[in-house]
Each structure stands twice: as C-alpha cells, then as structure tokens.
Design an enzyme around this catalytic site. Structure first.
Site, short mmCIF file in Angstrom:
data_model
loop_
_atom_site.label_atom_id
_atom_site.label_comp_id
_atom_site.label_asym_id
_atom_site.label_seq_id
_atom_site.Cartn_x
_atom_site.Cartn_y
_atom_site.Cartn_z
N SER A 62 0.82 -1.21 0.00
CA SER A 62 0.00 0.00 0.00
C SER A 62 0.86 1.26 0.00
O SER A 62 2.00 1.26 0.47
CB SER A 62 -0.91 0.02 1.23
N1 SAH Z 1 -0.60 -5.26 4.12
C1 SAH Z 1 0.08 -5.55 2.88
C2 SAH Z 1 -0.80 -5.23 1.69
C3 SAH Z 1 -0.77 -6.35 0.71
S1 SAH Z 1 -1.99 -6.34 -0.55
C4 SAH Z 1 1.42 -4.85 2.81
O1 SAH Z 1 1.74 -4.07 3.71
O2 SAH Z 1 2.18 -5.09 1.87
C5 SAH Z 1 -3.25 -7.38 0.13
C6 SAH Z 1 -2.84 -8.77 0.47
O3 SAH Z 1 -4.03 -9.44 0.94
C7 SAH Z 1 -2.36 -9.63 -0.70
O4 SAH Z 1 -1.10 -10.15 -0.38
C8 SAH Z 1 -3.40 -10.73 -0.83
O5 SAH Z 1 -2.89 -11.97 -1.24
C9 SAH Z 1 -3.94 -10.80 0.58
N2 SAH Z 1 -5.25 -11.40 0.73
C10 SAH Z 1 -6.35 -11.26 -0.07
N3 SAH Z 1 -7.37 -12.00 0.41
C11 SAH Z 1 -6.92 -12.61 1.54
C12 SAH Z 1 -7.51 -13.49 2.51
N4 SAH Z 1 -8.76 -13.92 2.40
N5 SAH Z 1 -6.75 -13.90 3.54
C13 SAH Z 1 -5.47 -13.50 3.68
N6 SAH Z 1 -4.86 -12.67 2.80
C14 SAH Z 1 -5.57 -12.23 1.75
#
Ligand code: SAH
Length: 215
Positions: A62
């Site tokens: 993000s």
């Molecule tokens: N907090 C992260 C943002 C990553 S983007 C950072 O600081 O980099 C969002 C992430 O959510 C992705 O890696 C995606 O695979 C994950 N995601 C999506 N659906 C999910 C679920 N049901 N359970 C766990 N992770 C999930």
C-alpha cells in the site's frame, strides 16, 4: 543505506505529517521501518514514493499514507491484540509490530506468506505471528482482538471478523466493488457496532470464503 534514511524522513514529513497524521507512535514507526526492504531490489529507489508498488502475485504494497491513516484509525495501545488480514509484503505488519507487543497476520498466497516470514526473521521482527490461510475466517484460537486491519478490499464486512472483535475493539476495512472502496472504521461497543467512513480508497481484492471468488 544513508540515502534510504533520508528518503524515509522526507516521506514521513511530506506525505504523512503534512497530510495531518499526528499519532506519535505511527510517525515513529514509519520513521523506523525500512520500507525499501519490503519491495524487490529493482523497486527500492521508489519505496518511499507516494504510491503503491507491485510485490508479485498481482498484489501491491500500500501507499505509505494509507498505511499511516489505517494505523492511526486503530488507536493502538501497546498491549492491544491485533489481527491483520493480508500480510502481502509484510510492511504494514512491521509498522504494527513497532507499536504493539504482538501482531497476528494472515496471508492466503503461499509465496507472499513465506517471503514475509523470512523477512520478519531477518529483520528481527520476532513479535509477528504469521499464518497461511483464508483470513476472512479470522483466527479463532487467538480471538478476541482489540484491533483488526483488513488490507484488501471486501465486497462486504465479514461477520466472522466482527465476531472476533473484543468489546471496545476497532476494525478498519475497505469495502466496495473490485475497483474502488470506502475505508470503513467499525467499533464494537457494548450496545453494538458503530460505523464511520474514512473516505475512498483502492485495494486489491480480499479473496476467500467471506470475500470475493478467486476467479
Ligand atoms: N498489508 C500488505 C498489503 C498487501 S496487498 C502490505 O503491507 O504489503 C493485500 C494482500 O491481501 C495480498 O497479499 C493478498 O494476497 C492478501 N489477501 C487477499 N485476500 C486474503 C484473505 N482472504 N486472507 C489472507 N490474505 C488475503
């Protein structure tokens, strides 16, 4: 190294403080966590820029400001139990780990999960507990949580997560369609749930049982 320290300081001043983030713990965490270590080497020079970046598997880290805004909205205290859904690069979890004693984080893509785990170990974030599973189910064995942060966009608020919030607990979650969402903040009070809208945002999809279909 010195170059990244300078870029990080500028990021906090120009993107975070200048836009009204005042929580000292959040500013301190963002000044400390080496964001460039959470992206691929080719993107390190852009790690402190004012936008999200790809982290592989069609996912993103993000934008710094949104990390700060979501973290501040959680009003964290040191001994809060916090659950993150969507470990991704691990950056948001590392920010949380600077502020509270222990962070629980779930990722559904194995490669991202295992890369983040290794990074936490290498950087010394021993207070981050990782799990590879569908975060829309929450983490039943570790409930209740004082704070839950969902870092992927949901079609609706998963009840499972609301039920794992402690009384007084806060949750931030982007809710909307696949392209744009509203960043919602929920507070669980003894009388029920209060909801507020922190504004528009754009996240990758929350995929799972109580999220979007994988396809
Ligand atoms: N907090 C992260 C943002 C990553 S983007 C950072 O600081 O980099 C969002 C992430 O959510 C992705 O890696 C995606 O695979 C994950 N995601 C999506 N659906 C999910 C679920 N049901 N359970 C766990 N992770 C999930």
């Amino acid at each position: 190294m010195i170059k990244f320290d300078r870029l990080r300081k500028q990021m906090v001043q120009k993107q975070i403080e200048a836009r009204g983030i005042t929580d000292a713990n959040v500013l301190d965490a963002m000044n400390k966590v080496p964001r460039h270590m959470f992206v691929s080497e080719a993107l390190q020079d852009q790690a402190y820029s004012d936008y999200p970046l790809p982290i592989g598997e069609q996912q993103t880290i993000s934008q710094p400001y949104i990390v700060a805004e979501m973290t501040q909205a959680l009003r964290l205290a040191k001994d809060d139990r916090i659950l993150e859904i969507g470990t991704g690069s691990g950056y948001q979890a590392a920010i949380l780990a600077q502020i509270v004693f222990r962070v629980y984080t779930i990722e559904r893509i194995y490669n991202l999960y295992s890369r983040a785990r290794k990074l936490f170990d290498n950087l010394g974030y021993h207070n981050i507990v990782t799990r590879y599973s569908d975060g829309t189910m929450g983490w039943k064995d570790e409930r209740p949580f004082d704070a839950i942060i969902v870092t992927a966009g949901a079609p609706e608020i998963p009840d499972t997560l609301v039920h794992q919030l402690a009384i007084g607990g806060r949750m931030v979650i982007p809710v909307g369609d696949q392209y744009t969402q509203d960043l919602l903040k929920l507070v669980r009070t003894p009388k029920g749930i209060t909801k507020s809208n922190l504004g528009g945002c754009r996240f990758v999809k929350l995929v799972g049982e109580f999220g979007w279909d994988p396809n």
